[in-house]
Write a protein that holds these residues in place. Structure first.
Motif, PDB file in Angstrom:
ATOM      1  N   TYR A   1       1.030  -1.137  -0.248  1.00  0.00           N
ATOM      2  CA  TYR A   1       0.245   0.056  -0.299  1.00  0.00           C
ATOM      3  C   TYR A   1       1.185   0.608   0.109  1.00  0.00           C
ATOM      4  O   TYR A   1       0.698   2.907  -0.798  1.00  0.00           O
ATOM      5  CB  TYR A   1      -0.789   0.092   1.046  1.00  0.00           C
ATOM      6  N   ALA A   2       2.207   1.345   0.638  1.00  0.00           N
ATOM      7  CA  ALA A   2       2.984   1.924   0.630  1.00  0.00           C
ATOM      8  C   ALA A   2       3.594   2.721  -0.686  1.00  0.00           C
ATOM      9  O   ALA A   2       3.747   4.170  -1.264  1.00  0.00           O
ATOM     10  CB  ALA A   2       3.913   2.625   2.505  1.00  0.00           C
TER      11      ALA A   2
ATOM     12  N   PHE B   1      -9.772   6.403   0.824  1.00  0.00           N
ATOM     13  CA  PHE B   1      -8.793   6.637  -0.681  1.00  0.00           C
ATOM     14  C   PHE B   1      -8.850   6.173  -1.292  1.00  0.00           C
ATOM     15  O   PHE B   1      -8.026   6.912  -2.529  1.00  0.00           O
ATOM     16  CB  PHE B   1      -7.937   8.965  -0.215  1.00  0.00           C
ATOM     17  N   LEU B   2      -8.434   5.191  -1.400  1.00  0.00           N
ATOM     18  CA  LEU B   2      -7.722   3.946  -2.686  1.00  0.00           C
ATOM     19  C   LEU B   2      -8.136   3.773  -3.691  1.00  0.00           C
ATOM     20  O   LEU B   2      -7.578   4.206  -5.064  1.00  0.00           O
ATOM     21  CB  LEU B   2      -7.481   2.551  -2.160  1.00  0.00           C
ATOM     22  N   GLY B   3     -10.064   4.241  -3.789  1.00  0.00           N
ATOM     23  CA  GLY B   3     -10.475   4.738  -5.469  1.00  0.00           C
ATOM     24  C   GLY B   3      -9.784   5.274  -6.095  1.00  0.00           C
ATOM     25  O   GLY B   3      -9.743   6.030  -7.485  1.00  0.00           O
TER      26      GLY B   3
ATOM     27  N   THR C   1     -10.567  -1.687  -9.309  1.00  0.00           N
ATOM     28  CA  THR C   1     -11.659  -0.668  -8.981  1.00  0.00           C
ATOM     29  C   THR C   1     -12.660  -1.181  -8.264  1.00  0.00           C
ATOM     30  O   THR C   1     -14.071  -0.809  -8.222  1.00  0.00           O
ATOM     31  CB  THR C   1     -11.427  -0.318 -10.338  1.00  0.00           C
ATOM     32  N   GLU C   2     -13.015  -3.088  -9.111  1.00  0.00           N
ATOM     33  CA  GLU C   2     -13.602  -3.112  -9.368  1.00  0.00           C
ATOM     34  C   GLU C   2     -14.177  -4.081  -7.732  1.00  0.00           C
ATOM     35  O   GLU C   2     -15.602  -3.874  -7.109  1.00  0.00           O
ATOM     36  CB  GLU C   2     -13.856  -4.822  -9.829  1.00  0.00           C
TER      37      GLU C   2
ATOM     38  N   LEU D   1     -17.016  -0.299  -1.697  1.00  0.00           N
ATOM     39  CA  LEU D   1     -17.370   1.519  -1.438  1.00  0.00           C
ATOM     40  C   LEU D   1     -17.806   2.226  -2.531  1.00  0.00           C
ATOM     41  O   LEU D   1     -16.861   2.131  -3.297  1.00  0.00           O
ATOM     42  CB  LEU D   1     -16.087   2.709  -0.802  1.00  0.00           C
ATOM     43  N   ASP D   2     -19.193   2.008  -2.480  1.00  0.00           N
ATOM     44  CA  ASP D   2     -20.079   2.148  -4.509  1.00  0.00           C
ATOM     45  C   ASP D   2     -19.979   3.291  -4.872  1.00  0.00           C
ATOM     46  O   ASP D   2     -21.142   3.967  -4.343  1.00  0.00           O
ATOM     47  CB  ASP D   2     -21.038   0.967  -4.659  1.00  0.00           C
ATOM     48  N   THR D   3     -19.306   4.079  -5.700  1.00  0.00           N
ATOM     49  CA  THR D   3     -19.368   5.081  -5.533  1.00  0.00           C
ATOM     50  C   THR D   3     -19.859   4.946  -7.370  1.00  0.00           C
ATOM     51  O   THR D   3     -18.649   4.803  -8.284  1.00  0.00           O
ATOM     52  CB  THR D   3     -18.152   5.904  -5.312  1.00  0.00           C
TER      53      THR D   3
END
Length: 256
Positions: A78-79, A160-162, A198-199, A205-207
């Motif tokens: 992640y980092a 905020f990954l998306g 993204t899927e 977190l469906d945006t």
């Protein structure tokens, strides 16, 4: 997050009609950018040190079960992804429409080459995340609702990954849009990794912006792989979607 704030401040100042110091001192932005770049490099170089400090010489965790080793690897993945996205935000363009219009021939600059390399590296880090984080493993669309019910609020996946996936992959979409079937396979593979991630984000977190971006990125990958796609319609769709998330005075970014 201090580095993120510095990059945001720099970007805002560059686009401020009154505080644009570059008009007074052309070297001012270069000095600020060089300092942020130095901090980013220090952070990036600290990641292997962190990983070594939490692992024994034989690769096993220094203390605790193997689950701790998995957690350490997830932290590093992640980092690493965040680091490459910050490099992209520092050297690249935030506004997708300006990026695609390329009125200043930015794609011919060294900054573009650097941004593209970081975009590919960011996708490599995302691939590691998909392998290491069980909450990011690919699920079918029918499993989205069930999965979102099961996941707890203690999810390791950043909120905020998306957005990081979006801002970190605009340049990949640009390359496919320009080269189409001549796109290098590494770029196509990187885009497919972003689509998978993204899927997974949609499951937690469906945006709307994630669904929209996934669709145009998937269409671009299909086109790059030689599948029949209505080119003009696809390009119009991409520009229409990207225009929704412009980082301009009249735009709202992702605040929709």
């Amino acid at each position: 997050m201090t580095i993120v704030g510095e990059i945001i401040d720099l970007n805002h100042a560059r686009n401020h009609p009154l505080l644009d110091l570059a008009r007074q001192d052309p070297e001012s932005w270069g000095t600020v950018e060089a300092e942020i770049l130095r901090q980013l490099n220090l952070y990036q170089n600290s990641l292997p040190v962190f990983e070594a400090a939490h692992s024994s010489p034989d690769g096993l965790p220094a203390r605790g079960p193997s689950q701790e080793s998995l957690h350490t690897k997830m932290v590093i993945a992640y980092a690493t992804h965040v680091t490459h996205v910050l490099f992209i935000l520092l050297a690249g363009k935030w506004d997708p429409v300006s990026l695609f219009d390329d009125r200043d021939s930015w794609i011919s600059s060294p900054s573009f080459t650097s941004t593209m390399q970081h975009a590919i590296s960011a996708a490599d880090a995302v691939s590691q995340i998909l392998e290491l984080d069980p909450e990011m493993r690919r699920v079918s669309p029918m499993a989205y609702f069930t999965m979102s019910k099961v996941l707890t609020q203690g999810s390791f996946m950043p909120y905020f990954l998306g957005i990081q996936l979006l801002q970190g992959s605009f340049v990949l979409l640009l390359i496919i849009d320009r080269l189409q079937t001549k796109t290098d396979v590494s770029i196509i593979n990187a885009c497919e990794v972003i689509i998978r991630a993204t899927e997974a984000c949609v499951a937690t977190l469906d945006t709307e912006y994630q669904r929209n971006y996934r669709q145009i990125l998937r269409s671009a990958v299909f086109q790059a792989r030689g599948r029949y796609v209505l080119q003009k319609e696809a390009q119009f769709r991409r520009k229409a979607v990207l225009a929704l998330y412009r980082w301009t005075r009249s735009g709202t970014g992702l605040a929709l």
